[in-house]
Scaffold this active site. Structure first.
Site, short mmCIF file in Angstrom:
data_model
loop_
_atom_site.label_atom_id
_atom_site.label_comp_id
_atom_site.label_asym_id
_atom_site.label_seq_id
_atom_site.Cartn_x
_atom_site.Cartn_y
_atom_site.Cartn_z
N LYS A 87 0.78 -1.11 0.12
CA LYS A 87 -0.06 -0.22 -0.09
C LYS A 87 0.84 1.29 0.01
O LYS A 87 0.75 2.19 -0.82
CB LYS A 87 -0.81 -0.03 1.18
CG LYS A 87 -1.44 1.41 1.61
CD LYS A 87 -2.43 1.35 2.71
CE LYS A 87 -1.78 1.43 4.17
NZ LYS A 87 -1.44 3.03 4.34
N ASN A 88 1.86 1.32 0.96
CA ASN A 88 2.74 2.41 0.98
C ASN A 88 3.86 2.93 -0.17
O ASN A 88 4.35 3.66 -0.11
CB ASN A 88 3.26 2.83 2.35
CG ASN A 88 2.15 2.65 3.48
OD1 ASN A 88 0.94 3.17 3.28
ND2 ASN A 88 2.42 2.55 4.69
N ARG A 146 -4.48 9.92 4.22
CA ARG A 146 -3.37 10.74 4.22
C ARG A 146 -2.43 10.68 3.16
O ARG A 146 -2.05 11.75 2.96
CB ARG A 146 -2.31 10.03 5.43
CG ARG A 146 -0.91 10.67 5.44
CD ARG A 146 -0.79 11.72 6.25
NE ARG A 146 0.43 12.35 6.49
CZ ARG A 146 0.71 13.36 7.30
NH1 ARG A 146 -0.53 14.20 7.40
NH2 ARG A 146 1.89 13.95 7.18
N CYS A 175 -5.39 7.82 9.33
CA CYS A 175 -5.34 7.20 10.57
C CYS A 175 -5.09 8.26 11.63
O CYS A 175 -4.30 9.14 11.64
CB CYS A 175 -4.51 6.29 11.11
SG CYS A 175 -4.97 4.68 10.05
N ARG A 194 -0.53 15.22 12.49
CA ARG A 194 0.31 14.79 11.54
C ARG A 194 0.41 15.98 10.53
O ARG A 194 -0.42 15.96 9.53
CB ARG A 194 -0.53 13.69 10.67
CG ARG A 194 -0.57 12.25 11.62
CD ARG A 194 -1.12 11.23 10.89
NE ARG A 194 -0.35 10.46 10.03
CZ ARG A 194 -0.60 9.29 9.39
NH1 ARG A 194 -1.76 8.78 9.59
NH2 ARG A 194 0.18 8.92 8.46
N ASP A 226 4.03 0.65 12.07
CA ASP A 226 3.03 0.06 11.92
C ASP A 226 2.89 -1.33 12.38
O ASP A 226 1.73 -2.08 12.68
CB ASP A 226 2.98 -0.16 10.24
CG ASP A 226 2.81 1.30 9.70
OD1 ASP A 226 1.82 1.75 9.98
OD2 ASP A 226 3.68 1.57 8.93
N ARG A 228 -8.92 -0.04 4.30
CA ARG A 228 -8.17 1.07 3.78
C ARG A 228 -6.58 0.29 3.33
O ARG A 228 -6.03 0.71 2.50
CB ARG A 228 -7.76 2.06 4.37
CG ARG A 228 -9.11 2.95 4.83
CD ARG A 228 -8.86 4.30 5.36
NE ARG A 228 -7.54 4.66 5.11
CZ ARG A 228 -6.86 5.10 6.17
NH1 ARG A 228 -7.12 4.71 7.41
NH2 ARG A 228 -5.41 5.07 5.81
N1 EPU Z 1 5.79 14.62 10.70
C1 EPU Z 1 5.81 16.15 10.69
N2 EPU Z 1 5.89 16.95 9.91
C2 EPU Z 1 5.71 16.62 8.46
C3 EPU Z 1 5.72 15.30 8.13
C4 EPU Z 1 5.70 14.32 9.20
O1 EPU Z 1 5.91 16.46 11.95
O2 EPU Z 1 5.76 17.29 7.60
C5 EPU Z 1 5.93 13.74 11.68
C6 EPU Z 1 4.40 13.14 11.93
O3 EPU Z 1 3.59 13.90 12.58
C7 EPU Z 1 4.86 11.63 12.70
C8 EPU Z 1 6.45 11.55 12.08
O4 EPU Z 1 6.91 12.87 11.53
O5 EPU Z 1 4.98 11.99 14.01
C9 EPU Z 1 6.32 10.55 11.08
O6 EPU Z 1 5.66 10.76 9.96
P1 EPU Z 1 5.79 10.21 8.48
O7 EPU Z 1 5.78 11.55 7.66
O8 EPU Z 1 7.18 9.57 8.32
O9 EPU Z 1 4.99 9.34 8.14
P2 EPU Z 1 3.74 9.44 7.06
O10 EPU Z 1 4.46 9.75 5.86
O11 EPU Z 1 2.49 10.12 7.55
C10 EPU Z 1 3.89 7.02 6.23
C11 EPU Z 1 3.03 5.81 6.16
C12 EPU Z 1 2.46 5.34 7.52
C13 EPU Z 1 3.76 4.85 8.44
C14 EPU Z 1 4.36 5.94 8.56
C15 EPU Z 1 6.01 5.65 9.15
C16 EPU Z 1 1.98 6.09 3.97
C17 EPU Z 1 0.78 6.67 3.33
N3 EPU Z 1 1.75 6.02 5.43
O12 EPU Z 1 3.32 8.06 7.03
O13 EPU Z 1 1.76 4.17 7.45
O14 EPU Z 1 3.24 4.54 9.58
O15 EPU Z 1 4.91 6.47 7.15
O16 EPU Z 1 6.58 4.61 8.73
O17 EPU Z 1 3.00 5.88 3.40
C18 EPU Z 1 -0.28 2.85 7.46
O18 EPU Z 1 0.21 2.33 6.64
O19 EPU Z 1 -1.22 2.38 8.34
C19 EPU Z 1 0.63 3.93 8.10
C20 EPU Z 1 -0.04 4.96 8.92
#
Ligand code: EPU
Length: 420
Positions: free
Chosen positions: A22-23, A94, A118, A123, A310, A402
């Site tokens: 998915k990611n 997201r 989620c 975020r 995750d 999802r």
């Molecule tokens: N963060 C910030 N500012 C930003 C971006 C992120 O403060 O501009 C913070 C977030 O609030 C969080 C941390 O950085 O506390 C990590 O966030 P990250 O951006 O790394 O995660 P993401 O891109 O929102 C993706 C996956 C998540 C997975 C995380 C960590 C997707 C769509 N989602 O989220 O997957 O947990 O990386 O590996 O790629 C899931 O699949 O259920 C899921 C939540």
């Protein structure tokens, strides 16, 4: 909304193969907008987030065709695209944030109502915005949307991410491909899905080095062609099946999952007393249902290659019945353990204190009526229910759809008494 019923106490057996990650698939669909020729993604799973992404692509003017597991994004002229993302689609996941960079580069102006997904804690998207601003975008932030404009092509930049955000690394890597000149991203995230997205962009003609390391260099300004690409197998789906086998007992083989992608989860399974046998591209996980899992673990999540955030609720679910207390600290999200309420309803002694979850272990789990709080938390409640006495009912299962094509069906095919 569908309810899932799981009767615990059935061991698992058989083979299962995770679909495409998915990611990876979600950023790849967005990145396809940068391609000047057809981009074909194979092995795309049937997930509601994929449906939302295809609807979003169509809503902004892209031409998309889906045939079984293959999705083709056909090129259209810049003028056929709009940067106005509908709020209902942006708010449904997201991953709508992945459309910021491609739509900005293609149309010159993108307005994105704030992304959903989620509720794992705050975020923000500040790193995405700071990087794009450094490349020359004008950023306007309202209470419920962001608007980005550019007068000329974005410019390559040397940018250090405040923290290694997966999403921001992907956004800035995509933007850097369309920007003029060289971009260096420092402090980048290293998750396998970033390397996968870079591989797709390279297949389409981009020049990217260092993906999968904290320093990524992109030589921008090359017109991208097309690509035929098969994304990585879903490592979190594979982790979910492994956790299910550990919770229920039995022996399953997870085919084609590339065991190295499961990272720190396989050592945890071994330390908990499971037998783990990698074989080629797959892995067999065996747990003797007559013996309790070993507890006493202290887990801390982090960016790749540390223990995946995750996987944390899934690890918690299987350790509820461990023979000693364990604890898990999630360094990525403030509210990763909303599933603790459901664990407690099943009779587990658990305490969620902010980012930390304490599990007493030794729980004789029983059935309960529980609610999926989020995607992985919902899957974790299913994993726990496999070890519970009686039939657990799980509601709010849309979160699970999802990220898993058919988790109840897949577990049922492995021998679980699980139905919708
Ligand atoms: N963060 C910030 N500012 C930003 C971006 C992120 O403060 O501009 C913070 C977030 O609030 C969080 C941390 O950085 O506390 C990590 O966030 P990250 O951006 O790394 O995660 P993401 O891109 O929102 C993706 C996956 C998540 C997975 C995380 C960590 C997707 C769509 N989602 O989220 O997957 O947990 O990386 O590996 O790629 C899931 O699949 O259920 C899921 C939540």
């Amino acid at each position: 909304m569908q309810t899932i019923y799981i009767q615990g106490g059935h061991t698992l057996a058989g083979h299962i193969r995770p679909a495409g990650a998915k990611n990876s698939v979600l950023p790849l669909l967005a990145a396809s907008l940068l391609c000047g020729e057809p981009a074909v993604l194979n092995g795309v799973p049937e997930l509601s987030d994929v449906d939302t992404s295809l609807a979003l692509l169509r809503a902004v003017g892209a031409q998309v065709a889906r045939c079984g597991g293959a999705v083709t994004v056909h090129p259209v002229a810049d003028t056929a695209l709009t940067g106005q993302v509908p709020a209902a689609l942006a708010g449904a996941m997201r991953s709508s944030v992945f459309y910021l960079a491609p739509l900005l580069c293609r149309t010159g102006c993108v307005r994105l109502p704030l992304p959903g997904g989620c509720r794992l804690g705050p975020r923000p998207v500040d790193i995405h915005l700071a990087g794009l601003a450094a490349m020359g975008a004008q950023v306007e932030v309202e209470a419920s949307a962001v608007t980005l404009r550019r007068r000329q092509p974005l410019c390559g930049v040397d940018f250090t991410l405040r923290l290694p955000s997966v999403g921001a690394t992907l956004t800035l890597m995509m933007a850097a491909c369309a920007a003029s000149g060289v971009t260096v991203l420092r402090g980048a995230a290293c998750e396998p899905e970033i390397e996968d997205t870079a591989n797709f962009l390279r297949a389409a003609g981009a020049s990217i080095t260092g993906s999968g390391t904290p320093v990524i260099t992109v030589q921008g300004g090359r017109a991208l062609g097309g690509a035929v690409f098969t994304p990585l197998p879903d490592r979190i789906a594979a982790t979910t099946y492994a956790a299910a086998a550990a919770s229920a007992g039995g022996r399953i083989t997870i085919e084609g999952c590339r065991p190295a992608l499961l990272g720190e989860f396989l050592p945890l399974l071994r330390a908990a007393g499971c037998e783990v046998q990698p074989s080629g591209e797959g892995v067999a996980v065996t747990r003797d249902p007559g013996r309790p899992l070993r507890g006493g673990h202290s887990i801390c999540t982090g960016g790749w290659p540390a223990f995946a955030t995750d996987a944390a609720p899934l690890a918690a679910a299987m350790l509820l019945t461990g023979d000693a207390p364990s604890e898990i600290y999630d360094a990525m999200f403030q509210n990763r353990f909303a599933c603790a309420e459901g664990f407690a309803a099943m009779g587990a002694a658990v305490r969620a204190e902010g980012r930390r979850l304490r599990l007493e272990g030794r729980a004789p789990l029983h059935s309960a009526a529980v609610t999926a709080p989020d995607l992985r938390g919902g899957a974790a409640l299913m994993v726990a229910a496999l070890a519970a006495k009686g039939t657990t009912t799980l509601t709010d299962t849309g979160h699970i759809a999802r990220g898993y094509p058919d988790l109840p069906g897949e577990l049922a095919r492995l021998g679980a008494a699980c139905r919708r």
